[in-house]
Motif scaffolding. Structure first.
Motif, PDB file in Angstrom:
ATOM      1  N   GLY A 118      15.995   5.709  -6.353  1.00 36.20           N
ATOM      2  CA  GLY A 118      14.737   6.357  -5.999  1.00 36.20           C
ATOM      3  C   GLY A 118      14.384   7.534  -6.894  1.00 36.20           C
ATOM      4  N   ASN A 119      15.079   7.657  -8.032  1.00 33.60           N
ATOM      5  CA  ASN A 119      14.841   8.795  -8.924  1.00 33.60           C
ATOM      6  C   ASN A 119      13.809   8.521 -10.005  1.00 33.60           C
ATOM      7  N   VAL A 120      13.463   7.260 -10.189  1.00 38.95           N
ATOM      8  CA  VAL A 120      12.497   6.871 -11.221  1.00 38.95           C
ATOM      9  C   VAL A 120      11.474   5.930 -10.603  1.00 38.95           C
ATOM     10  N   ALA A 121      10.198   6.192 -10.841  1.00 35.86           N
ATOM     11  CA  ALA A 121       9.130   5.334 -10.310  1.00 35.86           C
ATOM     12  C   ALA A 121       8.885   4.159 -11.246  1.00 35.86           C
ATOM     13  N   LEU A 122       8.677   2.978 -10.660  1.00 33.51           N
ATOM     14  CA  LEU A 122       8.403   1.773 -11.430  1.00 33.51           C
ATOM     15  C   LEU A 122       7.083   1.155 -10.989  1.00 33.51           C
ATOM     16  N   ASN A 150       0.824  -1.208   0.000  1.00 36.94           N
ATOM     17  CA  ASN A 150       0.000   0.000   0.000  1.00 36.94           C
ATOM     18  C   ASN A 150       0.859   1.258   0.000  1.00 36.94           C
ATOM     19  N   ALA A 151       2.112   1.110   0.423  1.00 39.82           N
ATOM     20  CA  ALA A 151       3.054   2.233   0.434  1.00 39.82           C
ATOM     21  C   ALA A 151       4.274   1.828  -0.392  1.00 39.82           C
ATOM     22  N   PRO A 152       4.246   2.081  -1.697  1.00 40.09           N
ATOM     23  CA  PRO A 152       5.319   1.606  -2.572  1.00 40.09           C
ATOM     24  C   PRO A 152       6.675   2.260  -2.342  1.00 40.09           C
ATOM     25  N   ALA A 181       4.876  -2.134  -9.742  1.00 38.44           N
ATOM     26  CA  ALA A 181       5.221  -3.177  -8.774  1.00 38.44           C
ATOM     27  C   ALA A 181       5.951  -4.328  -9.454  1.00 38.44           C
ATOM     28  N   GLN A 182       5.460  -4.733 -10.623  1.00 35.36           N
ATOM     29  CA  GLN A 182       6.081  -5.851 -11.353  1.00 35.36           C
ATOM     30  C   GLN A 182       7.506  -5.502 -11.781  1.00 35.36           C
ATOM     31  N   GLU A 183       7.694  -4.288 -12.306  1.00 33.58           N
ATOM     32  CA  GLU A 183       9.035  -3.866 -12.745  1.00 33.58           C
ATOM     33  C   GLU A 183      10.006  -3.804 -11.569  1.00 33.58           C
ATOM     34  N   ALA A 184       9.565  -3.203 -10.487  1.00 31.83           N
ATOM     35  CA  ALA A 184      10.441  -3.063  -9.325  1.00 31.83           C
ATOM     36  C   ALA A 184      10.782  -4.418  -8.733  1.00 31.83           C
ATOM     37  N   TYR A 185       9.811  -5.306  -8.682  1.00 32.23           N
ATOM     38  CA  TYR A 185      10.049  -6.643  -8.143  1.00 32.23           C
ATOM     39  C   TYR A 185      11.077  -7.390  -8.995  1.00 32.23           C
ATOM     40  N   ALA A 186      10.870  -7.387 -10.301  1.00 29.32           N
ATOM     41  CA  ALA A 186      11.766  -8.111 -11.197  1.00 29.32           C
ATOM     42  C   ALA A 186      13.176  -7.531 -11.173  1.00 29.32           C
ATOM     43  N   GLN A 187      13.276  -6.213 -11.098  1.00 24.99           N
ATOM     44  CA  GLN A 187      14.603  -5.584 -11.039  1.00 24.99           C
ATOM     45  C   GLN A 187      15.293  -5.861  -9.707  1.00 24.99           C
ATOM     46  N   SER A 188      14.525  -5.851  -8.625  1.00 25.51           N
ATOM     47  CA  SER A 188      15.121  -6.123  -7.316  1.00 25.51           C
ATOM     48  C   SER A 188      15.639  -7.554  -7.238  1.00 25.51           C
ATOM     49  N   LYS A 189      14.954  -8.473  -7.882  1.00 27.12           N
ATOM     50  CA  LYS A 189      15.372  -9.874  -7.850  1.00 27.12           C
ATOM     51  C   LYS A 189      16.604 -10.103  -8.730  1.00 27.12           C
ATOM     52  N   LEU A 190      16.713  -9.381  -9.832  1.00 27.07           N
ATOM     53  CA  LEU A 190      17.943  -9.493 -10.622  1.00 27.07           C
ATOM     54  C   LEU A 190      19.111  -8.863  -9.860  1.00 27.07           C
ATOM     55  N   ALA A 191      18.865  -7.744  -9.198  1.00 30.79           N
ATOM     56  CA  ALA A 191      19.918  -7.111  -8.398  1.00 30.79           C
ATOM     57  C   ALA A 191      20.426  -8.092  -7.341  1.00 30.79           C
ATOM     58  N   LEU A 192      19.519  -8.780  -6.683  1.00 29.54           N
ATOM     59  CA  LEU A 192      19.884  -9.760  -5.662  1.00 29.54           C
ATOM     60  C   LEU A 192      20.722 -10.890  -6.269  1.00 29.54           C
ATOM     61  N   THR A 193      20.359 -11.310  -7.457  1.00 30.90           N
ATOM     62  CA  THR A 193      21.070 -12.407  -8.113  1.00 30.90           C
ATOM     63  C   THR A 193      22.457 -11.971  -8.560  1.00 30.90           C
ATOM     64  N   MET A 194      22.562 -10.770  -9.120  1.00 25.34           N
ATOM     65  CA  MET A 194      23.864 -10.236  -9.529  1.00 25.34           C
ATOM     66  C   MET A 194      24.792 -10.107  -8.324  1.00 25.34           C
ATOM     67  N   TRP A 195      24.257  -9.594  -7.222  1.00 25.94           N
ATOM     68  CA  TRP A 195      25.049  -9.465  -5.999  1.00 25.94           C
ATOM     69  C   TRP A 195      25.459 -10.838  -5.473  1.00 25.94           C
TER      70      TRP A 195
END
Length: 269
Positions: free
Chosen positions: A150-154, A94-96, A156-170
């Motif tokens: 935090g400079n570009v709004a995404l 509810n609070a993205p 929910a699906q985009e942010a989720y998918a990007q966060s999961k790739l970031a986690l995998t790259m790390w």
């Protein structure tokens, strides 16, 4: 006896995995955001398994200060850690955005486990054949560093998918840096029967046990003791998946370097 910390373990596959570890006689450390729910989960697992080796720590992963406080508490009470399962995650909210103006998916799914793991490396180093299991996803999309900052709004699906790739790259980067530990990224299975999936999609494909079972195996099975720096795709196969290529960006050293440096810069503020 191995000591295992599972984040996000008051619901879903994290909770189910905690039950399995407790039943098998391991010392289990739970994490939850809600103190009452965490206490109830600990009581439930102790009653069902008869295990007394269960404790819990509270932290709101959307607040990195709370993550730091949890790590400090763990360091005071847990002398060594053998397994860290970074399972906590979020899709819908509810609070993205967090109070600091970051997308909550990036914070909970990537920045929080990054901070938690980095601060716990010294405790993990004291463990026996330590392993770090990071919960990725079939949903992976190229990371916008501007969105991470935090400079570009995404969506929910985009942010989720990007966060999961970031986690995998790390994960791949951490595996390269820490040859003394096994670091595995895993897609536990798409559309498992969990609360998060129901809230996001309203339906599911597979039982939640498919996800909790692979977490259990990856954490303790000798089969995976030489599998650091790999991606396990549990959507492959029938009963259980296998190691497979992740997103191409996980092999792009320049993109990984930019991601890690941007992450460190964000966290240094």
């Amino acid at each position: 006896m191995k000591t295992i910390l599972i984040t996000g373990s008051t619901d879903g596959i994290g909770k189910m995995a905690a039950f399995r570890f407790a039943e098998a006689g391991y010392e289990v450390i739970l994490h939850g955001r809600n103190p009452a729910k965490l206490a109830e989960t600990i009581k439930e697992i102790k009653t069902a398994t008869g295990s007394k080796n269960i404790q819990g720590f509270v932290s709101d992963f959307s607040d990195l200060n709370s993550v730091h406080q949890m790590v400090d508490a763990i360091k005071q009470e847990v002398p060594n850690l053998d397994i860290l399962i970074n399972n906590a995650g979020i899709f819908k909210s509810n609070a993205p955005s967090t109070a600091d103006g970051f997308d909550i998916r990036f914070v909970v799914n990537y920045l929080a486990p990054f901070v938690l793991t980095k601060k716990l490396l010294s405790v993990l180093a004291k463990g026996k054949a330590p392993r770090i299991i990071n919960l990725s996803s079939a949903a992976q999309a190229p990371v916008s560093l501007d969105a991470l900052k935090g400079n570009v709004a995404l969506s929910a699906q985009e942010a989720y998918a990007q966060s999961k790739l970031a986690l995998t790259m790390w994960s791949f980067n951490l595996a390269h840096l820490r040859s003394d530990m096994v670091v595995i990224a895993v897609n536990p299975g798409s559309l498992l029967n969990t609360k998060m999936v129901k809230e996001a999609y309203g339906n599911h494909w597979s039982p939640a046990e498919k996800g909790s079972n692979i977490l259990f195996d990856l954490a303790i099975s000798e089969e995976y003791e030489n599998s650091s720096g790999r991606y396990f795709d549990n959507d492959k196969g029938t009963v259980k998946g296998f190691f497979a290529p992740a997103h191409p960006d996980t092999e792009n050293l320049s993109k990984i370097e930019n991601l890690i440096s941007t992450t460190e810069h964000i966290l240094a503020k």
